[in-house]
Scaffold this motif. Structure first.
Motif, mmCIF file in Angstrom:
data_model
loop_
_atom_site.group_PDB
_atom_site.id
_atom_site.type_symbol
_atom_site.label_atom_id
_atom_site.label_comp_id
_atom_site.label_asym_id
_atom_site.label_seq_id
_atom_site.Cartn_x
_atom_site.Cartn_y
_atom_site.Cartn_z
ATOM 1 N N PRO A 190 0.825 -1.201 0.000
ATOM 2 C CA PRO A 190 0.000 0.000 0.000
ATOM 3 C C PRO A 190 0.859 1.251 0.000
ATOM 4 C CG PRO A 190 0.042 -0.966 2.191
ATOM 5 C CD PRO A 190 0.803 -1.898 1.288
ATOM 6 N N CYS A 211 -3.895 4.338 -0.827
ATOM 7 C CA CYS A 211 -4.339 3.212 -1.641
ATOM 8 C C CYS A 211 -3.756 1.936 -1.047
ATOM 9 C CB CYS A 211 -3.894 3.400 -3.086
ATOM 10 S SG CYS A 211 -4.659 2.216 -4.204
ATOM 11 N N ASP A 212 -4.629 0.974 -0.764
ATOM 12 C CA ASP A 212 -4.215 -0.276 -0.130
ATOM 13 C C ASP A 212 -3.971 -1.410 -1.113
ATOM 14 O OD1 ASP A 212 -4.324 0.820 2.417
ATOM 15 O OD2 ASP A 212 -6.449 0.351 2.641
ATOM 16 N N ARG A 213 -4.040 -1.147 -2.400
ATOM 17 C CA ARG A 213 -3.822 -2.200 -3.401
ATOM 18 C C ARG A 213 -2.391 -2.729 -3.330
ATOM 19 N NH1 ARG A 213 -6.966 -1.120 -8.871
ATOM 20 N NH2 ARG A 213 -8.979 -0.645 -7.969
ATOM 21 N N PHE A 214 -2.179 -3.947 -3.825
ATOM 22 C CA PHE A 214 -0.833 -4.540 -3.808
ATOM 23 C C PHE A 214 0.077 -3.871 -4.834
ATOM 24 C CE2 PHE A 214 -2.975 -6.935 -7.062
ATOM 25 C CZ PHE A 214 -2.000 -7.180 -8.003
ATOM 26 N N VAL A 231 0.058 -0.151 -7.204
ATOM 27 C CA VAL A 231 -0.637 1.115 -7.427
ATOM 28 C C VAL A 231 -0.051 1.774 -8.671
ATOM 29 C CG1 VAL A 231 -1.180 3.372 -6.445
ATOM 30 C CG2 VAL A 231 -1.024 1.367 -4.951
#
Length: 74
Positions: free
Chosen positions: A32, A45-48, A50
């Motif tokens: 993140p 943003c916590d996505r793996f 970005v």
């Protein structure tokens, strides 16, 4: 530690983040992440992975929305 000297375990014992610059596209950052915008705002943003906009055409700036794929009419 002198500038340009890298520690194998990154700062304060953390693994370094991988950043990939895509030619003509976004900058991919392992998440993140927390992005600080030019006006001081914070985007988290916590996505793996970005995608950060590098062309400033994104409607979701600073995050990429693939606007760079549209043809420009010069």
């Amino acid at each position: 530690m002198p500038i340009g000297t890298e520690r194998p375990d990154g700062p304060a014992g953390r693994e370094p983040r991988r950043v990939v610059v895509v030619p003509g596209g976004p900058v991919l950052v392992e998440g993140p992440v927390e992005l600080v915008t030019d006006d001081g705002g914070i985007v988290r943003c916590d996505r793996f992975m970005v995608a950060v906009c590098a062309c400033r055409r994104s409607r979701r700036y600073p995050l990429c929305d693939t606007s760079h794929r549209r043809k420009r009419k010069d």
